[in-house]
Write a protein that holds these residues in place. Structure first.
Motif, PDB file in Angstrom:
ATOM      1  N   ASN A  34       0.799  -1.280  -0.009  1.00 14.57           N
ATOM      2  CA  ASN A  34      -0.041   0.085  -0.062  1.00 14.57           C
ATOM      3  C   ASN A  34       0.670   1.419  -0.093  1.00 14.57           C
ATOM      4  O   ASN A  34       0.805   2.025   0.941  1.00 14.57           O
ATOM      5  CB  ASN A  34      -0.918  -0.002   1.110  1.00 14.57           C
ATOM      6  CG  ASN A  34      -1.972  -1.002   1.039  1.00 14.57           C
ATOM      7  OD1 ASN A  34      -2.922  -1.093   0.047  1.00 14.57           O
ATOM      8  ND2 ASN A  34      -2.375  -1.613   2.009  1.00 14.57           N
ATOM      9  N   GLN A  36       0.462   3.889  -1.479  1.00 19.34           N
ATOM     10  CA  GLN A  36      -0.447   5.287  -1.589  1.00 19.34           C
ATOM     11  C   GLN A  36      -0.863   5.816  -0.348  1.00 19.34           C
ATOM     12  O   GLN A  36      -1.086   7.018  -0.142  1.00 19.34           O
ATOM     13  CB  GLN A  36      -1.633   4.897  -2.546  1.00 19.34           C
ATOM     14  CG  GLN A  36      -2.700   3.949  -1.596  1.00 19.34           C
ATOM     15  CD  GLN A  36      -2.588   2.556  -1.424  1.00 19.34           C
ATOM     16  OE1 GLN A  36      -1.612   2.142  -1.996  1.00 19.34           O
ATOM     17  NE2 GLN A  36      -3.634   1.818  -0.973  1.00 19.34           N
ATOM     18  N   LYS A  37      -0.935   4.990   0.858  1.00 20.68           N
ATOM     19  CA  LYS A  37      -1.129   5.323   2.215  1.00 20.68           C
ATOM     20  C   LYS A  37      -0.066   6.241   2.701  1.00 20.68           C
ATOM     21  O   LYS A  37      -0.306   6.812   3.633  1.00 20.68           O
ATOM     22  CB  LYS A  37      -1.476   3.948   3.098  1.00 20.68           C
ATOM     23  CG  LYS A  37      -2.816   3.226   2.679  1.00 20.68           C
ATOM     24  CD  LYS A  37      -2.990   2.326   3.594  1.00 20.68           C
ATOM     25  CE  LYS A  37      -4.342   1.528   3.157  1.00 20.68           C
ATOM     26  NZ  LYS A  37      -5.391   2.400   3.358  1.00 20.68           N
ATOM     27  N   LYS A  38       0.991   6.210   2.109  1.00 25.29           N
ATOM     28  CA  LYS A  38       2.073   7.109   2.684  1.00 25.29           C
ATOM     29  C   LYS A  38       2.535   8.212   1.741  1.00 25.29           C
ATOM     30  O   LYS A  38       3.472   9.161   1.942  1.00 25.29           O
ATOM     31  CB  LYS A  38       3.356   6.097   2.486  1.00 25.29           C
ATOM     32  CG  LYS A  38       3.349   4.843   3.350  1.00 25.29           C
ATOM     33  CD  LYS A  38       4.852   4.140   3.278  1.00 25.29           C
ATOM     34  CE  LYS A  38       4.638   2.773   4.017  1.00 25.29           C
ATOM     35  NZ  LYS A  38       3.644   1.835   2.919  1.00 25.29           N
ATOM     36  N   ASP A 156      -6.728   7.167   0.144  1.00 25.95           N
ATOM     37  CA  ASP A 156      -7.626   7.702   1.317  1.00 25.95           C
ATOM     38  C   ASP A 156      -6.745   8.507   2.188  1.00 25.95           C
ATOM     39  O   ASP A 156      -7.127   8.995   3.109  1.00 25.95           O
ATOM     40  CB  ASP A 156      -8.181   6.461   2.069  1.00 25.95           C
ATOM     41  CG  ASP A 156      -7.099   5.586   2.758  1.00 25.95           C
ATOM     42  OD1 ASP A 156      -5.910   6.171   2.713  1.00 25.95           O
ATOM     43  OD2 ASP A 156      -7.263   4.546   3.133  1.00 25.95           O
ATOM     44  N   THR A 157      -5.822   9.106   1.404  1.00 23.63           N
ATOM     45  CA  THR A 157      -5.105  10.314   1.972  1.00 23.63           C
ATOM     46  C   THR A 157      -5.221  11.409   1.252  1.00 23.63           C
ATOM     47  O   THR A 157      -3.993  12.499   1.207  1.00 23.63           O
ATOM     48  CB  THR A 157      -3.603  10.010   2.132  1.00 23.63           C
ATOM     49  OG1 THR A 157      -2.910   9.395   0.871  1.00 23.63           O
ATOM     50  CG2 THR A 157      -3.417   8.760   3.264  1.00 23.63           C
TER      51      THR A 157
END
Length: 432
Positions: A34, A36-38, A156-157
């Motif tokens: 994941n 994209q979460k960072k 979702d960030t």
């Protein structure tokens, strides 16, 4: 894999088509830990103006000293355009290395009985990996199709959701009313995340208002009364937004709207802790480049390319033609996909031209034939000639046009890169 092998691999995945939904994308990103979460995202959806707005925002942020990732589609010149950092394309080595990593993950997914990701899903995942690896401060991300079920909507960030102008397009996927289409576009709005929207038609505006309220989001609309003293031009344009004057280098009457949407986004970012200086806004707007929307590529004769491919974009093109080229003799090159509302595009634009050369957009199964396009245009008593190739159309337009005439090529973004290269070659040959 080397770069060529990686490109062949992604080309082969085209057979999996386009699949709306987030399951495949989520599975792939889970296997990739994941990335994209960072990351932090500005997420842009809309029918027209997404790309230009993305270019303005990311250029302003670059001039503020941020490392800015861009993810865009489609591309004009090179495949690697779709993944950029501060306007520099992803390196071939990085693309090949990351694609090798992704392929091994996909092989494992298939062995576990999961579905094969689509080309767009793979490219999106690769972009996330690259932006994380390069430690980007912020990513300006454009949806591929719609919003709710678009692969990019797995994020979702988001720090700001942006909605450009919404109109009728991709009805076979998004719905056949403006309300249905707006509902899909507004699907990128995340709980508690600020939302910035362009001026919208009443039905689309209501959807955005309701969605933002439901998700407890601050909502900002561009206010047309904040825009004044517009000076139009092909080389540069000026406008006052609130109490300050700005200069942009992109032509087209619609670029005023796109630039002010970007300004509203920057206002929002500054209100939420991002440090964007006034000088960076001035410099970013003036130095933004975005080829393919009412772009001047040659003078004497004036040659314009525009990616107008739906009814609303055709209206904007007509408005710009009447603003910049009133009284000029116009010659068109047109190439349109068969699944677009080409009859409406023709009705808006064909009566403006004295001659039209039609082409079949190269290497695309969705292309409308040059002959069928010319037949449709003939209903408007306009001379339309089907051409056997794009090269033939470019050469014929130069032969027909005088120095004071205007050639405009439009209908699809897919052929504009090849056309620009041909115009450069043809004009150089004429000047030898």
């Amino acid at each position: 894999m080397n770069y060529r092998q990686a490109r062949n691999y992604i080309d082969e995945t085209a057979k999996f088509g386009s699949v709306l939904g987030l399951k495949n994308m989520s599975n792939l990103l889970e296997e990739l830990c994941n990335p994209q979460k960072k990351l932090k995202f500005i997420h842009i959806a809309g029918t027209n103006g997404k790309g230009s707005t993305l270019a303005y925002i990311s250029t302003i942020l670059k001039y503020s000293g941020y490392k800015v990732g861009r993810y865009i589609s489609p591309t004009i010149f090179k495949y690697r355009e779709r993944i950029q950092i501060n306007e520099v394309y992803i390196e071939k080595e990085s693309f090949a290395r990351l694609m090798t990593q992704i392929k091994s993950v996909i092989d494992k997914m298939i062995a576990d009985g999961k579905s094969h990701p689509t080309s767009f899903e793979i490219e999106t995942a690769l972009a996330f990996l690259y932006f994380l690896e390069k430690q980007c401060d912020i990513i300006v991300l454009e949806t591929g199709l719609g919003g709710t079920l678009d692969a990019t909507n797995v994020i979702d960030t988001t720090i700001c959701s942006v909605i450009s102008t919404i109109s009728m397009d991709h009805m076979q996927f998004l719905g056949d009313t403006l309300t249905q289409i707006a509902t899909q576009k507004a699907g990128i709005i995340k709980p508690g995340c600020p939302v910035v929207s362009a001026v919208q038609k009443a039905e689309a505006k209501m959807v955005i208002i309701d969605t933002a309220k439901e998700k407890s989001c601050e909502l900002y609309f561009v206010d047309p009364s904040d825009i004044s003293n517009i000076e139009y031009g092909l080389e540069n344009q000026r406008l006052f937004y609130k109490d300050k004057q700005y200069k942009i280098s992109l032509a087209g009457s619609f670029q005023i709207k796109n630039a002010t949407l970007a300004l509203k986004v920057i206002e929002c970012l500054n209100q939420h802790g991002w440090n964007v200086s006034q000088q960076a806004i001035y410099d970013g707007l003036e130095n933004t480049k975005w080829i393919g929307r009412f772009t001047l590529i040659y003078s004497k004769p004036t040659f314009i390319v525009d990616g107008a491919h739906n009814e609303d974009a055709a209206k904007q093109l007509k408005e710009s033609i009447e603003l910049y080229f009133k009284g000029k003799r116009l010659i068109f090159i047109m190439g349109i996909f068969a699944d677009k509302e080409y009859k409406k595009i023709i009705a808006l634009t064909a009566p403006l031209a004295s001659a039209i050369f039609t082409i079949e957009t190269p290497n695309n199964s969705r292309a409308l034939s040059a002959k069928d396009l010319a037949t449709e245009i003939s209903f408007y008593n306009i001379e339309a000639r089907p051409m056997n190739s794009l090269k033939e159309a470019v050469e014929a337009s130069f032969l027909l046009a005088g120095e004071d005439d205007v050639i405009i090529a439009f209908g699809s973004l897919s052929y504009l890169g090849d056309l620009i290269n041909l115009v450069t070659f043809s004009s150089s040959a004429q000047n030898e």
